[in-house]
Design a protein around this motif. Structure first.
Motif, PDB file in Angstrom:
ATOM      1  N   UNK A   1       0.824  -1.202   0.000  1.00  0.00           N
ATOM      2  CA  UNK A   1       0.000   0.000   0.000  1.00  0.00           C
ATOM      3  C   UNK A   1       0.862   1.258   0.000  1.00  0.00           C
ATOM      4  N   UNK A   2       1.883   1.272   0.843  1.00  0.00           N
ATOM      5  CA  UNK A   2       2.775   2.439   0.913  1.00  0.00           C
ATOM      6  C   UNK A   2       3.514   2.616  -0.412  1.00  0.00           C
ATOM      7  N   UNK A   3       3.988   1.510  -0.986  1.00  0.00           N
ATOM      8  CA  UNK A   3       4.706   1.593  -2.263  1.00  0.00           C
ATOM      9  C   UNK A   3       3.802   2.137  -3.372  1.00  0.00           C
ATOM     10  N   UNK A   4       2.566   1.701  -3.418  1.00  0.00           N
ATOM     11  CA  UNK A   4       1.632   2.182  -4.431  1.00  0.00           C
ATOM     12  C   UNK A   4       1.345   3.674  -4.264  1.00  0.00           C
TER      13      UNK A   4
ATOM     14  N   UNK B   1       4.794  10.206  -6.936  1.00  0.00           N
ATOM     15  CA  UNK B   1       5.892  10.514  -7.871  1.00  0.00           C
ATOM     16  C   UNK B   1       5.322  10.846  -9.247  1.00  0.00           C
ATOM     17  N   UNK B   2       4.334  10.082  -9.689  1.00  0.00           N
ATOM     18  CA  UNK B   2       3.682  10.370 -10.968  1.00  0.00           C
ATOM     19  C   UNK B   2       3.049  11.766 -10.951  1.00  0.00           C
ATOM     20  N   UNK B   3       2.460  12.137  -9.825  1.00  0.00           N
ATOM     21  CA  UNK B   3       1.829  13.445  -9.718  1.00  0.00           C
ATOM     22  C   UNK B   3       2.862  14.565  -9.798  1.00  0.00           C
TER      23      UNK B   3
ATOM     24  N   UNK C   1      -6.920  12.244 -11.790  1.00  0.00           N
ATOM     25  CA  UNK C   1      -6.308  11.601 -10.629  1.00  0.00           C
ATOM     26  C   UNK C   1      -5.037  12.340 -10.205  1.00  0.00           C
ATOM     27  N   UNK C   2      -4.186  12.631 -11.155  1.00  0.00           N
ATOM     28  CA  UNK C   2      -2.922  13.291 -10.827  1.00  0.00           C
ATOM     29  C   UNK C   2      -3.137  14.759 -10.452  1.00  0.00           C
ATOM     30  N   UNK C   3      -4.133  15.389 -11.025  1.00  0.00           N
ATOM     31  CA  UNK C   3      -4.454  16.755 -10.622  1.00  0.00           C
ATOM     32  C   UNK C   3      -4.845  16.797  -9.144  1.00  0.00           C
TER      33      UNK C   3
ATOM     34  N   UNK D   1       7.815  13.534   0.762  1.00  0.00           N
ATOM     35  CA  UNK D   1       7.165  14.362  -0.249  1.00  0.00           C
ATOM     36  C   UNK D   1       6.797  15.766   0.261  1.00  0.00           C
ATOM     37  N   UNK D   2       7.227  16.061   1.488  1.00  0.00           N
ATOM     38  CA  UNK D   2       6.937  17.372   2.086  1.00  0.00           C
ATOM     39  C   UNK D   2       5.445  17.683   2.042  1.00  0.00           C
TER      40      UNK D   2
END
Length: 450
Positions: A236-239, A245-247, A268-270, A302-303
């Motif tokens: 779950x954490x890895x996903x 990262x994709x975002x 989704x990324x937005x 990821x701050x």
């Protein structure tokens, strides 16, 4: 020669106006009856049928726009010391005009006065699924969780919220005037949350924040069944990390000046990009100590700006939570101590308060009918287990407003804020006490003991 006489048209408006109301300048005064003139020979029942709709419509309009005063034997403003024999005066625009002792507040002639033993700000439920879960366990109104994919931050709360869900009226009858509600825990990223008033039943008028946070879950609540990923906490954490990262990459590409080099829109990324820039923080459900530590590691990498939700294992991670500076929406005080919540306690709220960690209480998701807890009762039990009365009340008023970033509008009784008020016939935290009145945005929505 025609003569006029008065008759009483009995309308069932007492729930709106109580014992007395007065329309300034009209001479119209009454409670559950309205005086009207009519000529002899015109049937009384016919007159009532003819005049009732327009008069009731006028009364409803009046109730929605009138200036009101609320007098309490004790008024808890949450912005200072309680006021004995206090008065809250509202404006016609639904804001608070003034608050103070009754001898210092002049109530204008013709203004309706409501009275109660205890007056508080309207209550704020810091996390709920009311409006999504439905009152009964019926498939047609179960909107709180979408199981088709583990990560769906693009699911907007406003697209599923039902403002006419009976549970909205139910929680308001206990004094709850503001809900932070939305997609429930139960998926790695289940969707967005929103902030809404419990009145009126028109979403565009009740909405406070259409996209407040993005709900995420770490631990057993996020792991899928039947071999569907994620199957473990580490997966779950890895996903989640991979999607963040994709975002980041998506945001970087979207910033390019050349339009032809920008990627196509990705909802989704937005949504995750708003979590990265802090404008729509992640609301991370994590109960076990290892999952809380995972959440803190992700925020450091990821701050991120997050709000922790649940934290049943709080005694094991109190110092790291305090050091992080992140606020907590605590598990419902009376949640069942089982599974990943086996270490929860009635005293957790008091421990957070003693440690100086900002927190608010919530009703959370309840699978049993009527599908919600009542945040007033959760605070009452916390008050019996280490919190003072005012600390417990603040956790469902001003502290909740601060955590949600809406303290300029709600959370305390102060001039200029929304006129959201709850009235009680005794100590709000005593089970024998009734909520005898609720005002939302200056409109009396509930009146009389439920």
């Amino acid at each position: 020669m025609k003569t006029l006489f008065e008759i009483h048209l009995s309308f069932n408006v007492s729930t709106l106006f109580g014992s007395e109301f007065r329309v300034p300048g009209s001479g119209l005064t009454g409670g559950a009856s309205v005086l009207a003139s009519h000529e002899p020979g015109f049937g009384t029942s016919r007159l009532a049928r003819t005049l009732a709709p327009p008069i009731c419509l006028a009364l409803l309009t009046f109730s929605a726009s009138a200036q009101l005063a609320i007098q309490g034997e004790t008024v808890y403003t949450m912005s200072g010391a309680p006021i004995r024999d206090g008065v809250v005066l509202t404006t016609k625009e639904g804001k608070i005009k003034s608050v103070g002792k009754a001898i210092a507040i002049k109530v204008p002639d013709g203004v309706r006065l409501l009275k109660a033993k205890v007056v508080t700000p309207g209550l704020i439920d810091a996390r709920s699924v009311v409006g999504f879960s439905g009152m009964l366990n019926q498939p047609h109104d179960q909107e709180q969780i979408e199981k088709s994919a583990p990560i769906q931050p693009e699911l907007r709360a406003i697209d599923a919220f039902n403002p006419r869900d009976p549970l909205v009226d139910y929680v308001r009858s206990f004094g709850v005037t503001t809900l932070h509600t939305g997609h429930a825990p139960g998926a790695l990223v289940s969707g967005q949350t929103m902030i809404v008033k419990t009145h009126p039943p028109q979403l565009d008028r009740a909405l406070v924040a259409p996209a407040a946070m993005t709900a995420a879950t770490l631990g057993p609540g996020a792991t899928g069944a039947g071999g569907k990923p994620p199957g473990t906490s580490s997966k779950a954490v890895a996903m989640l990390r991979a999607e963040l990262i994709r975002a980041i990459e998506y945001t970087h590409k979207q910033s390019k000046k050349e339009a032809d080099k920008r990627p196509a829109r990705d909802l989704r990324l937005e949504s995750l990009a708003r979590a990265l820039d802090g404008s729509q923080p992640l609301l991370v459900t994590a109960h076990r100590h290892q999952d809380i530590f995972s959440a803190l590691r992700i925020t450091a990498e990821f701050k991120l700006k997050i709000v922790l939700y649940g934290v049943a294992d709080e005694p094991f991670v109190l110092d790291p939570i305090k050091k992080s500076g992140f606020p907590v929406i605590l598990h419902p005080t009376m949640a069942r101590a089982q599974g990943e919540e086996e270490n929860l306690s009635f005293e957790t709220a008091a421990k957070l308060k003693k440690a100086g960690i900002p927190f608010a209480l919530q009703s959370g998701y309840e699978s049993y009918v009527p599908k919600t807890r009542v945040v007033l009762f959760e605070a009452a039990v916390a008050a019996a287990n280490g919190l003072t009365f005012e600390q417990a009340l603040s956790s469902i008023t001003l502290d909740a407003a601060k955590l949600l970033g809406i303290q300029k509008r709600v959370g305390s009784l102060e001039p200029g804020k929304d006129a959201d008020v709850a009235l009680y016939d005794g100590d709000p935290f005593e089970y024998a006490t009734h909520c005898v009145g609720v005002m939302v945005n200056g409109v009396v929505t509930d009146e009389g003991a439920r």
